[in-house]
Design a protein around this motif. Structure first.
Motif, PDB file in Angstrom:
ATOM      1  N   GLN A  84       0.779  -1.200  -0.027  1.00 57.98           N
ATOM      2  CA  GLN A  84       0.049   0.031  -0.037  1.00 57.98           C
ATOM      3  C   GLN A  84       0.819   1.258  -0.039  1.00 57.98           C
ATOM      4  OE1 GLN A  84      -3.655   0.204   0.724  1.00 57.98           O
ATOM      5  NE2 GLN A  84      -3.342   1.965  -0.423  1.00 57.98           N
ATOM      6  N   MET A  88       1.610   2.758  -4.349  1.00 61.31           N
ATOM      7  CA  MET A  88       0.766   3.681  -4.683  1.00 61.31           C
ATOM      8  C   MET A  88       1.655   4.985  -4.899  1.00 61.31           C
ATOM      9  SD  MET A  88      -1.683   2.186  -5.951  1.00 61.31           S
ATOM     10  CE  MET A  88      -3.219   3.356  -6.331  1.00 61.31           C
ATOM     11  N   CYS A 115      -2.201   8.048   0.618  1.00 61.23           N
ATOM     12  CA  CYS A 115      -3.327   7.969   1.701  1.00 61.23           C
ATOM     13  C   CYS A 115      -3.443   6.406   2.039  1.00 61.23           C
ATOM     14  CB  CYS A 115      -4.486   8.576   1.148  1.00 61.23           C
ATOM     15  SG  CYS A 115      -4.490  10.514   1.587  1.00 61.23           S
ATOM     16  N   GLN A 277      -7.850   3.971  -3.040  1.00 59.95           N
ATOM     17  CA  GLN A 277      -7.205   4.933  -2.144  1.00 59.95           C
ATOM     18  C   GLN A 277      -8.384   5.651  -1.246  1.00 59.95           C
ATOM     19  OE1 GLN A 277      -4.490   3.295  -2.207  1.00 59.95           O
ATOM     20  NE2 GLN A 277      -3.074   5.216  -1.452  1.00 59.95           N
TER      21      GLN A 277
END
Length: 340
Positions: A84, A88, A115, A277
């Motif tokens: 994560q 991203m 985020c 997200q």
């Protein structure tokens, strides 16, 4: 009798809104573009409070069992959190280079990338027969890590011409995410024994979707002047960037699952968790720290940083629904072949 009918109606409407969240958010964005004054009040501290409401609804779904998942499956959660907060953000940064984005558009997509996972990812994992417990664990872990990881990653990846208030962002994320999630968890823990609480919890998805629609509407009303100045080209450019960011997240997330020999359900879940997200959080952070009134008074163009966030809010809901549907269709096709 009338109160019971009203309660059941509200619960049905809430369920419908949760299953059609993308439609609802897009409708709010279109209304805000046509009639920006309708959402003119959704900005600044109001947006932060609304995001807090979204996170509160997430907390209301958390139980002690969900936190036990974090400790009973540490390796899975660790892999998911690493994916994560590496894939991203780095994809977002690379896209700013490939598309040659200006500093304000760049900070917007970088914020989205830094985020935590979106709350609706849990619903998508459920719809596509993923590992829902793993999904909840990943969302919880990434949300708890967000006050530390999001400011640091943004500070590391942002254009040097953009000043990043890492300490202020840390405090802001604590107030608008961790605090309401904690309150929601405590309410869930101590109120769940009451009969009325289940009715309240079933109404929360509608509250969450409405809150997200308000945030998107508020952003669109703010960025409309810039969209009018730059024309359709700006919208199409950022739509292409958001599409690449989101799609690459899904694909690379799934391949992380393959690399670590996850089950099919877990591969689907990590794909959705990495790709989707919490763009609502990114929108509020962009408005609060990179496009607040003081900054806009000096640099009106700074409002562009919220455009990628607003587009991501709507697009992630649409793409997540489509991906979950594709997974379900794949299963149905395989089951039909197996039955022949």
């Amino acid at each position: 009798m009338r109160a019971i009918i009203m309660k059941e109606t509200v619960k049905k409407v809430s369920a419908w809104m949760a299953s059609h969240s993308s439609t609802y958010v897009i409708a709010a964005a279109l209304l805000a573009f046509l009639l920006p004054e309708v959402f003119g009040w959704v900005r600044g501290d109001v947006s932060s409070v609304i995001l807090g409401v979204i996170m509160l609804t997430m907390g209301l779904t958390l139980s002690a069992d969900d936190f036990r998942i974090l400790f009973s499956r540490p390796w899975d959660i660790f892999i998911g959190a690493c994916a994560q907060f590496t894939l991203m953000p780095l994809i977002a940064y690379l896209l700013t280079v490939v598309f040659g984005l200006n500093p304000y558009l760049s900070i917007g997509i970088i914020l989205v990338g830094c985020c935590p996972g979106g709350v609706s990812s849990n619903i998508m994992s459920f719809l596509c027969k993923g590992d829902v417990a793993f999904s909840v664990g990943m969302t919880t872990a990434s949300t708890l890590l967000a006050p530390f990881m999001t400011p640091l990653l943004v500070w590391w990846l942002a254009d040097t011409r953009i000043e990043v208030d890492t300490l202020g962002m840390f405090r802001g994320i604590l107030l608008i995410t961790i605090l309401p999630v904690t309150v929601g968890f405590l309410v869930n823990r101590y109120a769940s024994r009451h009969r009325w609480y289940d009715d309240v919890r079933q109404m929360m998805p509608g509250v969450s979707v409405t809150s997200l629609a308000l945030i998107v509407g508020g952003v669109v009303s703010q960025v409309k002047p810039q969209l009018m100045i730059h024309g359709m080209g700006l919208f199409l450019l950022m739509l292409a960037v958001v599409f690449c960011h989101n799609t690459l997240g899904y694909v690379l997330g799934y391949n992380v699952g393959r690399l670590f020999r996850f089950s099919l359900a877990k591969k689907r879940t990590i794909s959705i968790e990495v790709g989707m997200q919490n763009a609502g959080m990114a929108t509020v952070l962009a408005t609060a720290f990179f496009a607040n009134d003081d900054i806009l008074a000096r640099t009106p163009e700074a409002i562009l940083c919220v455009v990628p966030c607003a587009i991501s809010c709507a697009y992630h809901s649409i793409s997540g629904t489509i991906l979950a549907g594709l997974y379900v269709r794949y299963d149905e096709r395989n089951n039909n072949h197996a039955g022949q």
